[in-house]
Design a protein around this motif. Structure first.
Motif: not given
Length: 580
Positions: A528-536, A538-556
């Motif tokens: 659902r990231v692309p839909e929310i990014a367009r709503r506000y 924001l760049d969909p691809g960038c937001l997806t990458d940022v959230l994915d990197d952040y979640a992986r960092a938290l888990i690691a």
């Protein structure tokens, strides 16, 4: 590598093995391999490095699931109890695995001797676990295997499954890497490099000869016969020093024991005066001198390339940055230590764990196995850098960052006292102001805890804040629900794990970085990231990458997500989020 491929890699010394003719196995090369281990530092380094990596692993009891993963056995299962007692516990297991490293790298095989320790009543109290090389274990005649232990020869009787066994007799298990062309024989990277190592030994001898040779290193000094030096102070007026005596006196004075003058000055020869007009120095340098050094370097590089671990481990990581150095070390563990851990684990499974389970009449004895866990070895290699990156992202405090990078609170910088704002007319001239020597300013961006406030530009939340926070929480929720059924969460812990918020489960059970993908923890989390990014906007691809990197960092890093961290995530450069 599956267990089916390791069937020939371990065998208990038995009646069948004892009847085999020793000439059937080509093991003569192993003597040369061990000589190289003693005399060639590169061989020794390779063996001890792999051993150290293997020693960092932890042995566990488990069984393979339909998906191919290893599911740990419950703590109260007999298999877990047996594995915990191997080699006397974790410390002994680490030492045992470390000892197997040089055995498998150099000779391609080693022997595991399990010797019962008898108490005062004559019963077996415990077991002594010993790793011995092929030079210490030998078959002397039919049915007689002898192991050298503490300078004494200990005879090991062959195991006969059809006869009653003496519980106090020692057990011998051969562990080896099978040769591809003949599985009964052992193979190792040193075996294929024996010719190259012989070449390296010759080059080492050549370089040593060049360094020691008086003629090559110092040359010959030709002096016209009858040459004299002026009178030395304190001598009679008509006395003159012979040039040879002067040279030797100077050399002897300049250099004392343990080096002799003859090793540091040229050889001096007197030649008829009519043959030469001046004093001359003849050098015997050869083009081979420089070539020998290059050939030796090339031989070492070729040996490093054949070690079954990244060559940079032997040649050095000076040219690698942090990430490439970590990747090289992780790859070295994967290809250098893991296959050898599998060999040892297979031996312990088939020759120790399963026979004991069958003796105890455990129905599914053949399902259980001894396995290894290298998560601590991998996490420790990257944990300091992960801590620094988490600190820079504002996810952990400076205290946590110092702890993970090996520092303590005594290394923390002293905080500067807050200053009272001055009016323009009260502002002192910097040239007239002296800074106290005992006050140290904090480095830019460093605090002793996560800041309570965001930068001034982010005081007003961005409209997408709640939506993005929800995306992160939902992703961690999904990851936690999947993690609860993975090997990282032991079966004995799963009942307790159901009472824990799934989005925080990763903070309790460590997950290796590569297993986020291996276990599909975040698959489908960002649909659902692309839909929310367009709503506000924001760049969909960038937001997806940022959230994915952040979640992986938290888990690691095993850190929880907080609402306050969401705004920091939105301040990624590619999003260009400004205050609303």
């Amino acid at each position: 590598m599956g267990l089916r491929q390791l069937v020939s890699a371990a065998a208990r010394y038995s009646v069948k093995v004892a009847k085999r003719k020793s000439g059937n196995v080509d093991s003569g090369w192993q003597e040369d391999a061990w000589k190289n281990f003693k005399t060639v530092p590169e061989v020794r380094f390779a063996g001890t490095w792999v051993g150290s990596a293997m020693g960092g692993a932890t042995l566990i009891a488990g069984r393979r699931t339909d998906a191919g993963a290893i599911e740990p056995a419950p703590d109260d299962h007999l298999a877990s109890q047996i594995v915990r007692e191997i080699a006397g516990g974790p410390d002994g297991q680490s030492a045992m695995l470390e000892d197997f490293g040089p055995q498998l790298v150099v000779a391609g095989e080693g022997w595991l001797i399990i010797r019962p320790v008898i108490d005062e009543t004559g019963e077996v109290d415990s077991y002594e676990w010993l790793v011995r090389s092929t030079r210490e274990v030998s078959q002397k005649g039919a049915g007689k295997l002898v192991a050298e232990i503490d300078g004494e020869e200990v005879q090991i009787p062959p195991y006969d499954p059809d006869a009653d066994q003496d519980p106090t007799a020692p057990i011998a298990i051969r562990v080896w890497k099978p040769s591809p062309d003949r599985h009964i024989e052992a193979d190792s990277p040193v075996r294929s490099s024996l010719g190259l190592l012989e070449e390296l030994q010759l080059l080492n001898a050549a370089v040593a000869a060049i360094a020691r040779s008086r003629i090559t290193g110092r040359g010959v000094l030709l002096v016209p016969k009858g040459t004299r030096f002026p009178t030395a102070p304190g001598q009679a007026g008509n006395a003159q020093d012979d040039v040879l005596e002067v040279f030797l006196e100077v050399a002897s004075t300049a250099i004392r024991e343990p080096d002799s003058a003859a090793a540091t000055v040229p050889i001096i020869l007197e030649v008829a005066a009519e043959t030469i007009s001046d004093i001359k120095w003849l050098s015997f340098e050869s083009n081979f001198d420089e070539l020998a050094l290059k050939l030796r370097e090339e031989a070492i590089r070729r040996f490093a390339n054949g070690l079954e671990i990244p060559a940079e481990i032997l040649l050095g990581l000076a040219d690698a940055n942090h990430w490439s150095a970590w990747a090289i070390s992780a790859e070295a563990v994967r290809v250098g230590a893991v296959p050898r851990l599998q060999l040892v684990c297979h031996a312990l499974t088939t020759r120790w764990l399963r026979p004991l389970l069958k003796d105890a009449e455990v129905e599914d004895a053949d399902d259980w196995l001894v396995w290894y866990d290298t998560s601590q070895l991998r996490v420790q290699a990257n944990r300091p850098q992960t801590a620094l990156e988490a600190f820079n992202a504002g996810l952990i405090s400076a205290t946590a960052a110092r702890r993970e990078t090996g520092f303590d609170e005594t290394d923390a910088p002293e905080a500067r006292a807050p200053e009272t704002p001055n009016t323009p007319e009260d502002t002192p001239d910097p040239a007239d102001e002296e800074t106290p020597s005992d006050v140290t300013a904090l480095p830019v961006g460093e605090t002793t805890s996560i800041p309570d406030t965001l930068p001034a530009a982010a005081v007003v939340p961005h409209p997408s804040l709640d939506a993005v926070d929800g995306l992160i929480w939902a992703a961690l929720q999904t990851a936690g629900e999947r993690l609860r059924n993975k090997p990282a969460c032991p079966r004995s812990e799963r009942a307790r794990a159901r009472d824990i918020q799934p989005a925080e489960l990763h903070t309790l059970y460590p997950v290796e970085a590569d297993m986020v993908d291996g276990w599909h923890l975040l698959d489908g989390a960002w649909v659902r990231v692309p839909e929310i990014a367009r709503r506000y906007g924001l760049d969909p691809g960038c937001l997806t990458d940022v959230l994915d990197d952040y979640a992986r960092a938290l888990i690691a890093a095993r850190l929880p997500h907080t609402y306050e961290d969401t705004m920091r995530v939105l301040h990624a450069p590619c999003l260009a989020v400004e205050a609303a």
